[in-house]
Motif scaffolding. Structure first.
Motif, PDB file in Angstrom:
ATOM      1  N   VAL A   1       0.615  -1.155  -0.188  1.00  0.00           N
ATOM      2  CA  VAL A   1       0.066   0.586  -0.093  1.00  0.00           C
ATOM      3  C   VAL A   1       0.622   1.732   0.174  1.00  0.00           C
ATOM      4  N   ILE A   2       2.046   0.926   0.884  1.00  0.00           N
ATOM      5  CA  ILE A   2       2.784   2.090   1.070  1.00  0.00           C
ATOM      6  C   ILE A   2       3.284   3.173  -0.673  1.00  0.00           C
ATOM      7  N   GLN A   3       4.102   2.438  -1.603  1.00  0.00           N
ATOM      8  CA  GLN A   3       4.335   1.946  -2.355  1.00  0.00           C
ATOM      9  C   GLN A   3       3.364   2.311  -4.148  1.00  0.00           C
TER      10      GLN A   3
ATOM     11  N   LEU B   1       9.831  -4.498   5.216  1.00  0.00           N
ATOM     12  CA  LEU B   1       9.348  -2.795   5.619  1.00  0.00           C
ATOM     13  C   LEU B   1       9.653  -1.671   4.961  1.00  0.00           C
ATOM     14  N   SER B   2      11.217  -1.907   4.704  1.00  0.00           N
ATOM     15  CA  SER B   2      12.556   0.036   4.365  1.00  0.00           C
ATOM     16  C   SER B   2      11.838   0.113   2.921  1.00  0.00           C
ATOM     17  N   CYS B   3       9.994  -0.243   2.498  1.00  0.00           N
ATOM     18  CA  CYS B   3       9.435   1.043   1.720  1.00  0.00           C
ATOM     19  C   CYS B   3       9.250   2.439   2.329  1.00  0.00           C
TER      20      CYS B   3
ATOM     21  N   VAL C   1      10.388   6.194   0.840  1.00  0.00           N
ATOM     22  CA  VAL C   1       8.651   6.286   1.052  1.00  0.00           C
ATOM     23  C   VAL C   1       9.185   8.456   2.073  1.00  0.00           C
ATOM     24  N   LEU C   2       9.159   8.728   3.121  1.00  0.00           N
ATOM     25  CA  LEU C   2       9.354   9.646   3.847  1.00  0.00           C
ATOM     26  C   LEU C   2      10.749  10.071   3.809  1.00  0.00           C
ATOM     27  N   GLY C   3      11.878   9.362   3.505  1.00  0.00           N
ATOM     28  CA  GLY C   3      13.294  10.241   2.887  1.00  0.00           C
ATOM     29  C   GLY C   3      12.241  11.101   1.359  1.00  0.00           C
ATOM     30  N   SER C   4      12.067  10.866   0.298  1.00  0.00           N
ATOM     31  CA  SER C   4      10.791  10.873  -0.923  1.00  0.00           C
ATOM     32  C   SER C   4       9.942  12.475  -0.239  1.00  0.00           C
ATOM     33  N   VAL C   5       9.452  12.453   0.647  1.00  0.00           N
ATOM     34  CA  VAL C   5       8.568  13.513   0.643  1.00  0.00           C
ATOM     35  C   VAL C   5       9.867  15.165   1.891  1.00  0.00           C
ATOM     36  N   LEU C   6      10.965  13.917   2.574  1.00  0.00           N
ATOM     37  CA  LEU C   6      12.368  15.556   2.825  1.00  0.00           C
ATOM     38  C   LEU C   6      13.120  15.819   2.074  1.00  0.00           C
ATOM     39  N   LEU C   7      13.955  14.851   0.955  1.00  0.00           N
ATOM     40  CA  LEU C   7      14.180  15.432   0.105  1.00  0.00           C
ATOM     41  C   LEU C   7      13.519  16.146  -1.013  1.00  0.00           C
ATOM     42  N   TYR C   8      12.671  15.635  -1.806  1.00  0.00           N
ATOM     43  CA  TYR C   8      12.407  16.009  -2.819  1.00  0.00           C
ATOM     44  C   TYR C   8      10.794  16.635  -2.861  1.00  0.00           C
ATOM     45  N   LYS C   9      10.255  17.105  -1.634  1.00  0.00           N
ATOM     46  CA  LYS C   9       9.699  16.714  -1.606  1.00  0.00           C
ATOM     47  C   LYS C   9       7.991  16.313  -2.425  1.00  0.00           C
ATOM     48  N   GLU C  10       8.168  15.557  -2.234  1.00  0.00           N
ATOM     49  CA  GLU C  10       6.620  14.267  -3.085  1.00  0.00           C
ATOM     50  C   GLU C  10       5.475  14.396  -1.894  1.00  0.00           C
ATOM     51  N   LYS C  11       4.334  14.228  -2.106  1.00  0.00           N
ATOM     52  CA  LYS C  11       3.461  14.730  -0.793  1.00  0.00           C
ATOM     53  C   LYS C  11       2.661  13.015  -0.868  1.00  0.00           C
ATOM     54  N   ILE C  12       2.925  13.283   0.771  1.00  0.00           N
ATOM     55  CA  ILE C  12       2.393  12.030   1.109  1.00  0.00           C
ATOM     56  C   ILE C  12       0.741  11.227   0.752  1.00  0.00           C
ATOM     57  N   LYS C  13       0.378  10.516   0.601  1.00  0.00           N
ATOM     58  CA  LYS C  13      -1.045  10.188  -0.096  1.00  0.00           C
ATOM     59  C   LYS C  13      -1.473  10.075   1.597  1.00  0.00           C
ATOM     60  N   ALA C  14      -3.100  10.273   1.676  1.00  0.00           N
ATOM     61  CA  ALA C  14      -3.866   9.468   2.668  1.00  0.00           C
ATOM     62  C   ALA C  14      -3.741   8.316   3.081  1.00  0.00           C
ATOM     63  N   TYR C  15      -3.548   7.534   1.705  1.00  0.00           N
ATOM     64  CA  TYR C  15      -3.514   5.326   1.877  1.00  0.00           C
ATOM     65  C   TYR C  15      -2.429   5.603   2.634  1.00  0.00           C
TER      66      TYR C  15
ATOM     67  N   ILE D   1      -0.424   6.880   4.903  1.00  0.00           N
ATOM     68  CA  ILE D   1      -0.152   7.436   6.238  1.00  0.00           C
ATOM     69  C   ILE D   1      -0.249   6.325   6.746  1.00  0.00           C
ATOM     70  N   ILE D   2      -1.800   5.695   6.068  1.00  0.00           N
ATOM     71  CA  ILE D   2      -2.710   4.463   7.144  1.00  0.00           C
ATOM     72  C   ILE D   2      -1.668   3.491   7.115  1.00  0.00           C
ATOM     73  N   GLY D   3      -1.130   3.255   5.848  1.00  0.00           N
ATOM     74  CA  GLY D   3      -0.317   1.905   5.828  1.00  0.00           C
ATOM     75  C   GLY D   3       1.368   2.302   6.642  1.00  0.00           C
ATOM     76  N   ILE D   4       1.746   3.152   6.698  1.00  0.00           N
ATOM     77  CA  ILE D   4       2.726   3.972   7.983  1.00  0.00           C
ATOM     78  C   ILE D   4       2.215   3.570   9.183  1.00  0.00           C
ATOM     79  N   LEU D   5       0.956   3.425   9.154  1.00  0.00           N
ATOM     80  CA  LEU D   5       0.343   2.929  11.135  1.00  0.00           C
ATOM     81  C   LEU D   5      -0.366   1.994  11.238  1.00  0.00           C
ATOM     82  N   THR D   6      -0.647   1.038   9.509  1.00  0.00           N
ATOM     83  CA  THR D   6      -0.985  -0.120   9.707  1.00  0.00           C
ATOM     84  C   THR D   6       0.653  -0.757   9.529  1.00  0.00           C
ATOM     85  N   ALA D   7       1.668  -0.354   8.957  1.00  0.00           N
ATOM     86  CA  ALA D   7       3.006  -1.306   9.343  1.00  0.00           C
ATOM     87  C   ALA D   7       4.136  -0.852  10.757  1.00  0.00           C
ATOM     88  N   ILE D   8       3.213  -0.197  11.575  1.00  0.00           N
ATOM     89  CA  ILE D   8       3.587  -0.210  12.167  1.00  0.00           C
ATOM     90  C   ILE D   8       2.820  -0.864  13.319  1.00  0.00           C
ATOM     91  N   THR D   9       1.379  -1.161  13.197  1.00  0.00           N
ATOM     92  CA  THR D   9       0.480  -1.955  14.142  1.00  0.00           C
ATOM     93  C   THR D   9       0.992  -3.732  14.168  1.00  0.00           C
TER      94      THR D   9
END
Length: 278
Positions: free
Chosen positions: A131-133, A241-243, A247-261, A263-271
């Protein structure tokens, strides 16, 4: 502690993938970059082995380590070629399904006991990685047959690699010896690949390859520690889950926008990680 080691592996592999992504389209050879990272990692592991002391080498250790190194190198090569044939946003999550191969081997071959809650956590983590990718509407412009061919080769390489790493831990082969053979065997394989492809060598390949090599040593050392002391069926999906780092690096370095789904994927991964600890 083995969970922490698995998470550290996830971060190291993610950073390396982010570097590979950052160098895409800049004319650098992925074969040469990998050769330098294998060479640097080989020298680092040899130095560490001399200081700490090597366990006795045998033919099984040399062959097993070399095969692991070759599979890792070829898996990365096939993955980068798959990126050229189709969108990375679809390629990455499909390749991440390789984790199923070592997970099943850990349960079926090595008879690891996994509770229902842990199985749920594993499934959640695997689903989260996809989902994250994933990016909707990215299915166009795919050279389908060559793309799928490269993907299947990459899945096979990474899947068998995971099984062999677990086998190495199961046989109680010293991880330093395995890593020395892995990086040495991989470096020989890559120099042969370079001679075949005859790509031009660039100074920037040394720089980026050296950085990747340092992260690789930390990542694979942690990988073996987590497999030696933990539950492989849980370690493998955590590493997949190295993805998250990409994803987070792309947001910080390339200013890519992270989608709502995502964010859900990141939270479920931690879960999922939390569930595997219950």
């Amino acid at each position: 502690m083995w969970i922490v080691a698995a998470v550290l592996t996830m971060f190291c592999f993610g950073i390396n993938n982010l570097i590979f992504k950052a160098t895409t389209g800049k004319g650098m050879s992925k074969v040469h970059m990998q050769f330098f990272f294998y060479l640097i990692a080989f020298l680092l592991m040899c130095g560490y082995g001399v200081i700490k002391g090597f366990a006795p080498f045998n033919l099984l250790t040399i062959v097993l380590g070399a095969i692991i190194g070759i599979l890792n190198a070829n898996g990365n090569i096939q993955m980068t070629k798959a990126f050229e044939k189709g969108p990375a946003s679809l390629t990455s999550p499909i390749i991440s399904t390789y984790t199923v191969i070592p997970i099943l081997s850990a349960a079926l071959i090595f008879h690891e006991h996994i509770t229902l809650i842990q199985w749920i956590g594993i499934v959640v983590m695997l689903g989260s990685a996809a989902v994250i990718q994933y990016k909707p509407g990215s299915a166009g412009n795919i050279n389908y047959m060559p793309w799928m061919y490269r993907i299947l080769l990459s899945i096979l390489c990474f899947g068998v690699l995971g099984v062999l790493m677990k086998t190495s831990s199961h046989l109680q082969i010293d991880s330093i010896n395995t890593l020395v053979c892995m990086y040495g065997g991989g470096a020989i394989y890559l120099i042969i690949q370079s001679l075949v492809t005859r790509e031009k060598w660039l100074r920037s390949e040394v720089k980026f390859g050296s950085v990747i090599g340092c992260f690789s040593v930390v990542g694979y050392s942690s990988y073996f520690f987590s497999l030696d002391t933990g539950i492989a069926s849980i370690v493998f999906p955590i590493v997949s889950l190295s993805c998250l780092v990409v994803v987070l690096g792309s947001v910080l370095l390339y200013k890519e926008k992270i989608k709502a789904y995502q964010i859900i994927g990141i939270l479920t991964a931690i879960t999922g990680i939390v569930l595997t600890k219950i």
